[in-house]
Design a protein around this motif. Structure first.
Motif, PDB file in Angstrom:
ATOM      1  N   PHE A  87      -4.022   1.042  -8.582  1.00 49.27           N
ATOM      2  CA  PHE A  87      -2.933   1.656  -7.826  1.00 49.27           C
ATOM      3  C   PHE A  87      -2.586   3.040  -8.380  1.00 49.27           C
ATOM      4  O   PHE A  87      -2.210   3.935  -7.622  1.00 49.27           O
ATOM      5  CB  PHE A  87      -1.714   0.745  -7.818  1.00 49.27           C
ATOM      6  CG  PHE A  87      -1.777  -0.323  -6.763  1.00 49.27           C
ATOM      7  CD1 PHE A  87      -1.327  -0.072  -5.479  1.00 49.27           C
ATOM      8  CD2 PHE A  87      -2.309  -1.571  -7.037  1.00 49.27           C
ATOM      9  CE1 PHE A  87      -1.392  -1.038  -4.485  1.00 49.27           C
ATOM     10  CE2 PHE A  87      -2.394  -2.556  -6.056  1.00 49.27           C
ATOM     11  CZ  PHE A  87      -1.939  -2.284  -4.773  1.00 49.27           C
ATOM     12  N   THR A  88      -2.734   3.218  -9.687  1.00 44.00           N
ATOM     13  CA  THR A  88      -2.547   4.548 -10.269  1.00 44.00           C
ATOM     14  C   THR A  88      -3.594   5.510  -9.736  1.00 44.00           C
ATOM     15  O   THR A  88      -3.285   6.667  -9.403  1.00 44.00           O
ATOM     16  CB  THR A  88      -2.627   4.485 -11.804  1.00 44.00           C
ATOM     17  OG1 THR A  88      -1.611   3.606 -12.302  1.00 44.00           O
ATOM     18  CG2 THR A  88      -2.435   5.863 -12.419  1.00 44.00           C
ATOM     19  N   ALA A  89      -4.833   5.035  -9.641  1.00 43.53           N
ATOM     20  CA  ALA A  89      -5.911   5.865  -9.109  1.00 43.53           C
ATOM     21  C   ALA A  89      -5.627   6.268  -7.663  1.00 43.53           C
ATOM     22  O   ALA A  89      -5.846   7.416  -7.265  1.00 43.53           O
ATOM     23  CB  ALA A  89      -7.245   5.122  -9.199  1.00 43.53           C
ATOM     24  N   GLN A  90      -5.129   5.319  -6.883  1.00 39.79           N
ATOM     25  CA  GLN A  90      -4.811   5.643  -5.490  1.00 39.79           C
ATOM     26  C   GLN A  90      -3.701   6.691  -5.421  1.00 39.79           C
ATOM     27  O   GLN A  90      -3.749   7.611  -4.587  1.00 39.79           O
ATOM     28  CB  GLN A  90      -4.387   4.395  -4.727  1.00 39.79           C
ATOM     29  CG  GLN A  90      -4.179   4.673  -3.250  1.00 39.79           C
ATOM     30  CD  GLN A  90      -3.804   3.459  -2.459  1.00 39.79           C
ATOM     31  OE1 GLN A  90      -2.883   2.739  -2.833  1.00 39.79           O
ATOM     32  NE2 GLN A  90      -4.497   3.210  -1.356  1.00 39.79           N
ATOM     33  N   ALA A  91      -2.711   6.569  -6.289  1.00 39.10           N
ATOM     34  CA  ALA A  91      -1.618   7.547  -6.308  1.00 39.10           C
ATOM     35  C   ALA A  91      -2.138   8.932  -6.691  1.00 39.10           C
ATOM     36  O   ALA A  91      -1.782   9.938  -6.062  1.00 39.10           O
ATOM     37  CB  ALA A  91      -0.536   7.095  -7.281  1.00 39.10           C
ATOM     38  N   LEU A  92      -2.972   8.985  -7.714  1.00 43.26           N
ATOM     39  CA  LEU A  92      -3.510  10.269  -8.169  1.00 43.26           C
ATOM     40  C   LEU A  92      -4.389  10.903  -7.096  1.00 43.26           C
ATOM     41  O   LEU A  92      -4.361  12.125  -6.896  1.00 43.26           O
ATOM     42  CB  LEU A  92      -4.302  10.075  -9.463  1.00 43.26           C
ATOM     43  CG  LEU A  92      -3.485   9.666 -10.689  1.00 43.26           C
ATOM     44  CD1 LEU A  92      -4.419   9.324 -11.851  1.00 43.26           C
ATOM     45  CD2 LEU A  92      -2.529  10.777 -11.090  1.00 43.26           C
ATOM     46  N   LEU A  93      -5.176  10.078  -6.411  1.00 37.55           N
ATOM     47  CA  LEU A  93      -6.014  10.588  -5.328  1.00 37.55           C
ATOM     48  C   LEU A  93      -5.146  11.162  -4.215  1.00 37.55           C
ATOM     49  O   LEU A  93      -5.428  12.247  -3.684  1.00 37.55           O
ATOM     50  CB  LEU A  93      -6.904   9.474  -4.790  1.00 37.55           C
ATOM     51  CG  LEU A  93      -7.795   9.823  -3.589  1.00 37.55           C
ATOM     52  CD1 LEU A  93      -8.727  10.981  -3.928  1.00 37.55           C
ATOM     53  CD2 LEU A  93      -8.591   8.602  -3.143  1.00 37.55           C
ATOM     54  N   ALA A  94      -4.093  10.447  -3.859  1.00 35.82           N
ATOM     55  CA  ALA A  94      -3.195  10.931  -2.808  1.00 35.82           C
ATOM     56  C   ALA A  94      -2.521  12.237  -3.223  1.00 35.82           C
ATOM     57  O   ALA A  94      -2.380  13.159  -2.411  1.00 35.82           O
ATOM     58  CB  ALA A  94      -2.147   9.860  -2.493  1.00 35.82           C
ATOM     59  N   GLU A  95      -2.123  12.334  -4.493  1.00 31.41           N
ATOM     60  CA  GLU A  95      -1.512  13.575  -4.973  1.00 31.41           C
ATOM     61  C   GLU A  95      -2.489  14.737  -4.881  1.00 31.41           C
ATOM     62  O   GLU A  95      -2.098  15.870  -4.550  1.00 31.41           O
ATOM     63  CB  GLU A  95      -1.033  13.395  -6.412  1.00 31.41           C
ATOM     64  CG  GLU A  95       0.215  12.532  -6.558  1.00 31.41           C
ATOM     65  CD  GLU A  95       0.754  12.521  -7.966  1.00 31.41           C
ATOM     66  OE1 GLU A  95       1.290  13.562  -8.385  1.00 31.41           O
ATOM     67  OE2 GLU A  95       0.628  11.492  -8.654  1.00 31.41           O
ATOM     68  N   SER A  96      -3.752  14.481  -5.178  1.00 30.31           N
ATOM     69  CA  SER A  96      -4.758  15.546  -5.104  1.00 30.31           C
ATOM     70  C   SER A  96      -4.954  16.034  -3.680  1.00 30.31           C
ATOM     71  O   SER A  96      -5.390  17.162  -3.455  1.00 30.31           O
ATOM     72  CB  SER A  96      -6.098  15.050  -5.674  1.00 30.31           C
ATOM     73  OG  SER A  96      -6.758  14.173  -4.777  1.00 30.31           O
ATOM     74  N   LYS A  97      -4.617  15.191  -2.711  1.00 25.92           N
ATOM     75  CA  LYS A  97      -4.710  15.555  -1.293  1.00 25.92           C
ATOM     76  C   LYS A  97      -3.362  16.007  -0.737  1.00 25.92           C
ATOM     77  O   LYS A  97      -3.235  16.225   0.471  1.00 25.92           O
ATOM     78  CB  LYS A  97      -5.199  14.359  -0.477  1.00 25.92           C
ATOM     79  CG  LYS A  97      -6.593  13.868  -0.837  1.00 25.92           C
ATOM     80  CD  LYS A  97      -6.965  12.646   0.014  1.00 25.92           C
ATOM     81  CE  LYS A  97      -8.359  12.149  -0.291  1.00 25.92           C
ATOM     82  NZ  LYS A  97      -8.709  10.953   0.536  1.00 25.92           N
ATOM     83  N   VAL A  98      -2.372  16.121  -1.626  1.00 29.10           N
ATOM     84  CA  VAL A  98      -1.002  16.488  -1.254  1.00 29.10           C
ATOM     85  C   VAL A  98      -0.440  15.486  -0.237  1.00 29.10           C
ATOM     86  O   VAL A  98       0.303  15.851   0.691  1.00 29.10           O
ATOM     87  CB  VAL A  98      -0.926  17.930  -0.706  1.00 29.10           C
ATOM     88  CG1 VAL A  98       0.519  18.450  -0.805  1.00 29.10           C
ATOM     89  CG2 VAL A  98      -1.834  18.869  -1.476  1.00 29.10           C
ATOM     90  N   GLN A  99      -0.793  14.234  -0.399  1.00 34.44           N
ATOM     91  CA  GLN A  99      -0.238  13.150   0.412  1.00 34.44           C
ATOM     92  C   GLN A  99       0.863  12.478  -0.402  1.00 34.44           C
ATOM     93  O   GLN A  99       0.689  11.394  -0.961  1.00 34.44           O
ATOM     94  CB  GLN A  99      -1.337  12.156   0.790  1.00 34.44           C
ATOM     95  CG  GLN A  99      -2.428  12.760   1.661  1.00 34.44           C
ATOM     96  CD  GLN A  99      -3.580  11.811   1.904  1.00 34.44           C
ATOM     97  OE1 GLN A  99      -3.827  10.886   1.117  1.00 34.44           O
ATOM     98  NE2 GLN A  99      -4.306  12.023   2.985  1.00 34.44           N
ATOM     99  N   VAL A 100       2.011  13.141  -0.465  1.00 31.42           N
ATOM    100  CA  VAL A 100       3.072  12.724  -1.381  1.00 31.42           C
ATOM    101  C   VAL A 100       3.595  11.334  -1.051  1.00 31.42           C
ATOM    102  O   VAL A 100       3.824  10.514  -1.957  1.00 31.42           O
ATOM    103  CB  VAL A 100       4.223  13.754  -1.358  1.00 31.42           C
ATOM    104  CG1 VAL A 100       5.350  13.308  -2.307  1.00 31.42           C
ATOM    105  CG2 VAL A 100       3.712  15.120  -1.763  1.00 31.42           C
ATOM    106  N   ASN A 101       3.776  11.031   0.210  1.00 29.55           N
ATOM    107  CA  ASN A 101       4.320   9.725   0.581  1.00 29.55           C
ATOM    108  C   ASN A 101       3.360   8.593   0.224  1.00 29.55           C
ATOM    109  O   ASN A 101       3.787   7.511  -0.186  1.00 29.55           O
ATOM    110  CB  ASN A 101       4.640   9.692   2.076  1.00 29.55           C
ATOM    111  CG  ASN A 101       5.863  10.518   2.426  1.00 29.55           C
ATOM    112  OD1 ASN A 101       6.700  10.786   1.571  1.00 29.55           O
ATOM    113  ND2 ASN A 101       5.962  10.937   3.672  1.00 29.55           N
TER     114      ASN A 101
END
Length: 267
Positions: A87-101
């Protein structure tokens, strides 16, 4: 107090199924490239799906009647650690795509895993839950100023719901007494007095850590409410009482003392 019945379905058991579908990561997830994160998360879609279904149900840790924390239980906590990494990896991936939500929701789910891992467990479960909760709270706090006004409102509802589901300090301490007086007497029958005293100390420390993590969660809740107030008024409030009732239904209490939070508690 009797050992409470297991819920059916048991979210803990479902989360175990999710953990069984994860693979150990041999590198620091925070050091992974975006491409590596994509590959890792994509290969664990089934585990993510199963884990999210676990959050829909009540949960309770499945304990053995052995004298020590068993190999099975150790393996379970290792699996939950892998889920936390996922789940941390998914969060970091989303942040890298600027998918904050999306990133925010992943950190929220990390906090939910912490609740499932620890509820109704012994010291080892409580400690694992505290570690996961801390990671989730840190992630949420890192995104507060990046969330939109509407997203902040939704975040307050999500964190508030988790706060209501978490056992309070009285319930945690009552559970500790129950473990000490009943379950531990059976589980620890082969230990001498010194070993028993050590186990009891470990449990006391784990319970106090869980109480501190409840405070951690409530601090996050208040910080979200402060940000929501700031969106509306262009400045921070001079007192937390100004958050009631538009931003929070009531001022949360500091779990270890029962006193209402103040701005000073957030420093």
């Amino acid at each position: 107090m009797e050992y409470p019945p297991f819920p059916s379905p048991n979210g803990y058991g479902i989360l175990l199924q999710a953990a069984d579908n994860t693979k150990k990561l041999d590198k620091d997830v925070k050091a992974m490239s975006r491409g590596a994160l994509v590959a890792y998360v994509s290969s664990h879609e089934e585990a993510l799906k199963i884990a999210r279904s676990a959050f829909e149900f009540d949960s309770r840790v499945i304990l053995d009647g052995e004298s020590e924390f068993t190999d099975r239980q150790t393996e379970e906590l290792d699996g939950f650690g892998r889920l936390g990494t996922l789940f941390t990896a998914q969060a970091l991936l989303a942040e890298s795509k600027v998918q904050v939500n999306v990133a925010f929701d992943a950190y929220i789910e990390l906090i939910k895993i912490a609740t499932v891992v620890s509820r109704g467990g012994v010291a080892e479960n409580l400690n694992a839950g505290s570690a996961l909760n801390e990671k989730g709270c840190l992630g949420v706090e890192s995104l507060i100023r990046k969330l939109s006004k509407d997203s902040i409102r939704a975040a307050i509802e999500k964190i508030g719901e988790i706060n209501q589901q978490r056992p309070g300090p009285d319930e945690l301490r009552e559970w500790g007494l129950f473990l000490d007086q009943t379950l531990h007497e059976g589980r620890m029958a082969t230990l001498d007095q010194g070993q028993l005293d050590e186990k009891r100390r470990d449990l006391d420390v784990a319970i106090e850590s869980a109480i501190m993590q409840l405070k951690r969660l409530r601090v996050v809740l208040v910080r979200l409410a402060l940000r929501s107030f700031e969106f509306q008024n262009g400045k921070q409030p001079e007192s937390l009482s100004l958050l009631i009732p538009e931003y929070l239904p009531h001022i949360p209490t500091e779990p270890s003392t029962g006193a209402l939070f103040t701005l000073a508690d957030l420093e």
